[in-house]
Write a protein that holds these residues in place. Structure first.
Motif, PDB file in Angstrom:
ATOM      1  N   GLY A   1     -10.905  28.755   8.193  1.00 54.64           N
ATOM      2  CA  GLY A   1     -10.948  27.466   7.512  1.00 54.64           C
ATOM      3  C   GLY A   1      -9.662  26.678   7.656  1.00 54.64           C
ATOM      4  N   THR A   2      -9.806  25.369   7.753  1.00 53.81           N
ATOM      5  CA  THR A   2      -8.666  24.472   7.805  1.00 53.81           C
ATOM      6  C   THR A   2      -8.962  23.278   6.905  1.00 53.81           C
ATOM      7  N   LEU A   3      -7.982  22.895   6.089  1.00 54.41           N
ATOM      8  CA  LEU A   3      -8.205  21.876   5.067  1.00 54.41           C
ATOM      9  C   LEU A   3      -8.019  20.475   5.642  1.00 54.41           C
ATOM     10  N   VAL A   4      -9.001  19.647   5.400  1.00 56.12           N
ATOM     11  CA  VAL A   4      -8.940  18.235   5.758  1.00 56.12           C
ATOM     12  C   VAL A   4      -8.968  17.421   4.469  1.00 56.12           C
ATOM     13  N   THR A   5      -7.964  16.576   4.299  1.00 56.08           N
ATOM     14  CA  THR A   5      -7.889  15.724   3.118  1.00 56.08           C
ATOM     15  C   THR A   5      -7.837  14.278   3.580  1.00 56.08           C
ATOM     16  N   VAL A   6      -8.786  13.479   3.106  1.00 58.11           N
ATOM     17  CA  VAL A   6      -8.852  12.071   3.472  1.00 58.11           C
ATOM     18  C   VAL A   6      -8.535  11.244   2.237  1.00 58.11           C
ATOM     19  N   SER A   7      -7.470  10.480   2.299  1.00 58.35           N
ATOM     20  CA  SER A   7      -7.053   9.665   1.160  1.00 58.35           C
ATOM     21  C   SER A   7      -7.668   8.272   1.264  1.00 58.35           C
ATOM     22  N   SER A   8      -7.937   7.701   0.104  1.00 57.03           N
ATOM     23  CA  SER A   8      -8.568   6.374   0.086  1.00 57.03           C
ATOM     24  C   SER A   8      -7.532   5.268   0.073  1.00 57.03           C
TER      25      SER A   8
ATOM     26  N   VAL B   1     -14.593  39.992  17.550  1.00 56.52           N
ATOM     27  CA  VAL B   1     -14.488  38.559  17.799  1.00 56.52           C
ATOM     28  C   VAL B   1     -13.727  37.920  16.642  1.00 56.52           C
ATOM     29  N   GLN B   2     -12.763  37.103  16.988  1.00 58.95           N
ATOM     30  CA  GLN B   2     -12.017  36.361  15.975  1.00 58.95           C
ATOM     31  C   GLN B   2     -12.004  34.891  16.334  1.00 58.95           C
ATOM     32  N   LEU B   3     -12.149  34.064  15.318  1.00 59.07           N
ATOM     33  CA  LEU B   3     -12.080  32.621  15.479  1.00 59.07           C
ATOM     34  C   LEU B   3     -10.909  32.108  14.662  1.00 59.07           C
ATOM     35  N   GLN B   4     -10.148  31.207  15.240  1.00 59.19           N
ATOM     36  CA  GLN B   4      -8.974  30.654  14.587  1.00 59.19           C
ATOM     37  C   GLN B   4      -9.080  29.143  14.569  1.00 59.19           C
ATOM     38  N   ALA B   5      -9.304  28.586  13.383  1.00 61.83           N
ATOM     39  CA  ALA B   5      -9.420  27.133  13.240  1.00 61.83           C
ATOM     40  C   ALA B   5      -8.060  26.519  12.944  1.00 61.83           C
ATOM     41  N   SER B   6      -7.852  25.310  13.453  1.00 59.68           N
ATOM     42  CA  SER B   6      -6.611  24.590  13.205  1.00 59.68           C
ATOM     43  C   SER B   6      -6.857  23.100  13.338  1.00 59.68           C
ATOM     44  N   GLY B   7      -5.853  22.319  12.960  1.00 56.64           N
ATOM     45  CA  GLY B   7      -5.930  20.880  13.150  1.00 56.64           C
ATOM     46  C   GLY B   7      -6.160  20.074  11.887  1.00 56.64           C
ATOM     47  N   GLY B   8      -6.367  20.740  10.768  1.00 53.18           N
ATOM     48  CA  GLY B   8      -6.567  20.015   9.529  1.00 53.18           C
ATOM     49  C   GLY B   8      -5.289  19.336   9.063  1.00 53.18           C
ATOM     50  N   GLY B   9      -5.433  18.470   8.079  1.00 55.70           N
ATOM     51  CA  GLY B   9      -4.276  17.787   7.551  1.00 55.70           C
ATOM     52  C   GLY B   9      -4.684  16.649   6.648  1.00 55.70           C
ATOM     53  N   LEU B  10      -3.702  15.807   6.342  1.00 60.64           N
ATOM     54  CA  LEU B  10      -3.922  14.650   5.484  1.00 60.64           C
ATOM     55  C   LEU B  10      -4.013  13.397   6.351  1.00 60.64           C
ATOM     56  N   VAL B  11      -5.051  12.607   6.126  1.00 60.48           N
ATOM     57  CA  VAL B  11      -5.248  11.387   6.907  1.00 60.48           C
ATOM     58  C   VAL B  11      -5.804  10.311   5.991  1.00 60.48           C
ATOM     59  N   GLN B  12      -5.500   9.076   6.311  1.00 61.99           N
ATOM     60  CA  GLN B  12      -6.041   7.965   5.528  1.00 61.99           C
ATOM     61  C   GLN B  12      -7.483   7.680   5.931  1.00 61.99           C
ATOM     62  N   ALA B  13      -8.217   7.134   5.014  1.00 60.47           N
ATOM     63  CA  ALA B  13      -9.594   6.735   5.301  1.00 60.47           C
ATOM     64  C   ALA B  13      -9.615   5.798   6.511  1.00 60.47           C
TER      65      ALA B  13
ATOM     66  N   MET C   1     -13.351  25.417  20.964  1.00 66.62           N
ATOM     67  CA  MET C   1     -14.277  24.341  20.637  1.00 66.62           C
ATOM     68  C   MET C   1     -13.572  23.378  19.694  1.00 66.62           C
ATOM     69  N   TYR C   2     -14.102  22.173  19.646  1.00 63.85           N
ATOM     70  CA  TYR C   2     -13.453  21.097  18.923  1.00 63.85           C
ATOM     71  C   TYR C   2     -14.442  20.364  18.007  1.00 63.85           C
ATOM     72  N   LEU C   3     -13.879  19.713  17.037  1.00 62.65           N
ATOM     73  CA  LEU C   3     -14.630  18.761  16.223  1.00 62.65           C
ATOM     74  C   LEU C   3     -13.770  17.504  16.129  1.00 62.65           C
ATOM     75  N   GLN C   4     -14.161  16.485  16.870  1.00 62.56           N
ATOM     76  CA  GLN C   4     -13.479  15.199  16.800  1.00 62.56           C
ATOM     77  C   GLN C   4     -14.065  14.423  15.637  1.00 62.56           C
ATOM     78  N   MET C   5     -13.221  14.053  14.687  1.00 63.54           N
ATOM     79  CA  MET C   5     -13.682  13.368  13.488  1.00 63.54           C
ATOM     80  C   MET C   5     -13.081  11.969  13.452  1.00 63.54           C
ATOM     81  N   ASN C   6     -13.936  10.969  13.518  1.00 67.74           N
ATOM     82  CA  ASN C   6     -13.514   9.573  13.524  1.00 67.74           C
ATOM     83  C   ASN C   6     -14.015   8.858  12.282  1.00 67.74           C
ATOM     84  N   ARG C   7     -13.375   7.744  11.982  1.00 62.49           N
ATOM     85  CA  ARG C   7     -13.757   6.909  10.823  1.00 62.49           C
ATOM     86  C   ARG C   7     -13.937   7.780   9.586  1.00 62.49           C
ATOM     87  N   LEU C   8     -12.937   8.580   9.315  1.00 62.67           N
ATOM     88  CA  LEU C   8     -13.007   9.521   8.208  1.00 62.67           C
ATOM     89  C   LEU C   8     -13.103   8.809   6.873  1.00 62.67           C
TER      90      LEU C   8
END
Length: 126
Positions: A119-126, A1-13, A78-85
């Motif tokens: 793993g996928t990196l999520v960076t939230v800037s202020s 079994v292999q899992l492949q995560a994607s979708g990370g990135g840089l987003v503003q708060a 599967m997904y992870l919807q992330m709002n109001r980061l």
């Protein structure tokens, strides 16, 4: 079994991102799906879980009301919807899967899961 995560990135708060986790070797039709995150120097932290049998969703208090875990109808992604980061959401996010059943109270423990994405990196800037 292999899992492949994607979708990370840089987003503003205040912004949103959707993470995806594709499975190969099996589907998400059974088991417990999970998302965890980790900041360097810290332990891996529970974010959300979805029990394929009971449809129960679990969330860390820090993300409750902002994040939503789901899977597609084909049960291959599967997904992870992330709002109001927030800046404190910045981390490497990992998807995980437990193949067998486990009680709800154990679904927030990293040790309960058998398979992990890279793993996928999520960076939230202020």
């Amino acid at each position: 079994v292999q899992l492949q995560a994607s979708g990370g990135g840089l987003v503003q708060a205040g912004g949103s991102l959707r993470l995806s986790c594709a499975a190969s070797g099996r589907t998400f039709s059974s088991g417990v799906m999970g998302w965890f995150r980790q900041v360097p120097g810290n332990e891996r932290e529970f974010v959300a879980s979805l029990d394929a049998w009971t449809k129960r969703e679990g969330y860390a208090d820090s993300v409750k009301g902002r994040f939503i875990i789901s899977r597609d109808n084909a049960k291959t992604t599967m997904y992870l919807q992330m709002n109001r980061l927030k800046p404190e959401d910045t981390a490497v996010y990992y998807c995980a899967l437990r193949g067998g059943r486990i009680i709800a109270s154990a679904q927030n423990r990293a040790g309960s899961f058998d398979y992990w994405g890279q793993g996928t990196l999520v960076t939230v800037s202020s």
